[in-house]
Design a protein around this motif. Structure first.
Motif, PDB file in Angstrom:
ATOM      1  N   UNK A 140     -11.383-125.535 -73.844  1.00  0.00           N
ATOM      2  CA  UNK A 140     -12.749-125.047 -73.616  1.00  0.00           C
ATOM      3  C   UNK A 140     -12.713-124.185 -72.371  1.00  0.00           C
ATOM      4  N   UNK A 141     -13.300-123.004 -72.500  1.00  0.00           N
ATOM      5  CA  UNK A 141     -13.329-122.076 -71.377  1.00  0.00           C
ATOM      6  C   UNK A 141     -14.701-121.425 -71.286  1.00  0.00           C
ATOM      7  N   UNK A 142     -14.973-120.849 -70.160  1.00  0.00           N
ATOM      8  CA  UNK A 142     -16.232-120.129 -69.977  1.00  0.00           C
ATOM      9  C   UNK A 142     -16.170-118.824 -70.760  1.00  0.00           C
ATOM     10  N   UNK A 143     -17.256-118.474 -71.415  1.00  0.00           N
ATOM     11  CA  UNK A 143     -17.313-117.229 -72.186  1.00  0.00           C
ATOM     12  C   UNK A 143     -17.396-116.031 -71.253  1.00  0.00           C
ATOM     13  N   UNK A 144     -16.897-114.897 -71.729  1.00  0.00           N
ATOM     14  CA  UNK A 144     -16.980-113.643 -70.989  1.00  0.00           C
ATOM     15  C   UNK A 144     -17.715-112.620 -71.862  1.00  0.00           C
ATOM     16  N   UNK A 145     -18.060-111.502 -71.266  1.00  0.00           N
ATOM     17  CA  UNK A 145     -18.714-110.421 -72.005  1.00  0.00           C
ATOM     18  C   UNK A 145     -17.850-109.997 -73.194  1.00  0.00           C
ATOM     19  N   UNK A 146     -16.534-110.088 -73.046  1.00  0.00           N
ATOM     20  CA  UNK A 146     -15.617-109.699 -74.126  1.00  0.00           C
ATOM     21  C   UNK A 146     -15.744-110.591 -75.357  1.00  0.00           C
ATOM     22  N   UNK A 147     -16.389-111.751 -75.229  1.00  0.00           N
ATOM     23  CA  UNK A 147     -16.568-112.661 -76.363  1.00  0.00           C
ATOM     24  C   UNK A 147     -17.776-112.304 -77.223  1.00  0.00           C
ATOM     25  N   UNK A 148     -18.510-111.272 -76.854  1.00  0.00           N
ATOM     26  CA  UNK A 148     -19.746-110.954 -77.583  1.00  0.00           C
ATOM     27  C   UNK A 148     -19.498-110.641 -79.055  1.00  0.00           C
ATOM     28  N   UNK A 149     -18.400-109.988 -79.389  1.00  0.00           N
ATOM     29  CA  UNK A 149     -18.112-109.678 -80.797  1.00  0.00           C
ATOM     30  C   UNK A 149     -17.866-110.957 -81.594  1.00  0.00           C
ATOM     31  N   UNK A 150     -17.133-111.906 -81.016  1.00  0.00           N
ATOM     32  CA  UNK A 150     -16.877-113.172 -81.704  1.00  0.00           C
ATOM     33  C   UNK A 150     -18.156-113.990 -81.860  1.00  0.00           C
ATOM     34  N   UNK A 151     -18.991-113.979 -80.829  1.00  0.00           N
ATOM     35  CA  UNK A 151     -20.265-114.702 -80.920  1.00  0.00           C
ATOM     36  C   UNK A 151     -21.160-114.085 -81.989  1.00  0.00           C
ATOM     37  N   UNK A 152     -21.143-112.788 -82.088  1.00  0.00           N
ATOM     38  CA  UNK A 152     -21.913-112.108 -83.127  1.00  0.00           C
ATOM     39  C   UNK A 152     -21.456-112.562 -84.502  1.00  0.00           C
ATOM     40  N   UNK A 153     -20.142-112.652 -84.712  1.00  0.00           N
ATOM     41  CA  UNK A 153     -19.617-113.112 -85.999  1.00  0.00           C
ATOM     42  C   UNK A 153     -20.010-114.559 -86.287  1.00  0.00           C
TER      43      UNK A 153
END
Length: 95
Positions: free
Chosen positions: A4-17
């Motif tokens: 488990x890690x803190x999310x970053x702005x770069x994770x936005x595409x994965x969160x969208x999916x």
């Protein structure tokens, strides 16, 4: 192994999916078919903590913890949790 890690702005595409998946958004109060810009905005919010669960560097889930700004409710938080369908009912994210 689950990490488990803190999310970053770069994770936005994965969160969208994750949250555009019908099995996920059907059980949330999320508006379906959000945008990546919307997730950028959420990840930049200082009143929220976003955590990503990964297995072998593959994102398997997300947890968002939203903190209240109102001084009378600063002791309160709410959270949302989503696991990608491939990991449903596998106890992959059991605590």
């Amino acid at each position: 192994m689950i990490k488990v890690r803190r999310a970053t702005i770069d994770d936005s595409a994965e969160l969208l999916q994750i949250y555009n998946c019908p099995e996920i958004y059907a059980d949330t109060l999320q508006i379906p078919y959000s945008t990546q810009a919307n997730w950028h905005k959420r990840l930049a919010d200082n009143n929220a903590i976003h955590l990503m669960a990964t297995i072998d560097e593959n994102i398997t889930g997300h947890m968002g913890i939203m903190l209240y700004r109102n001084p009378r409710r600063k002791h309160v938080a709410s959270f949302g949790l989503a696991v990608i369908p491939e990991y449903h009912r596998q106890h992959a994210l059991a605590i």
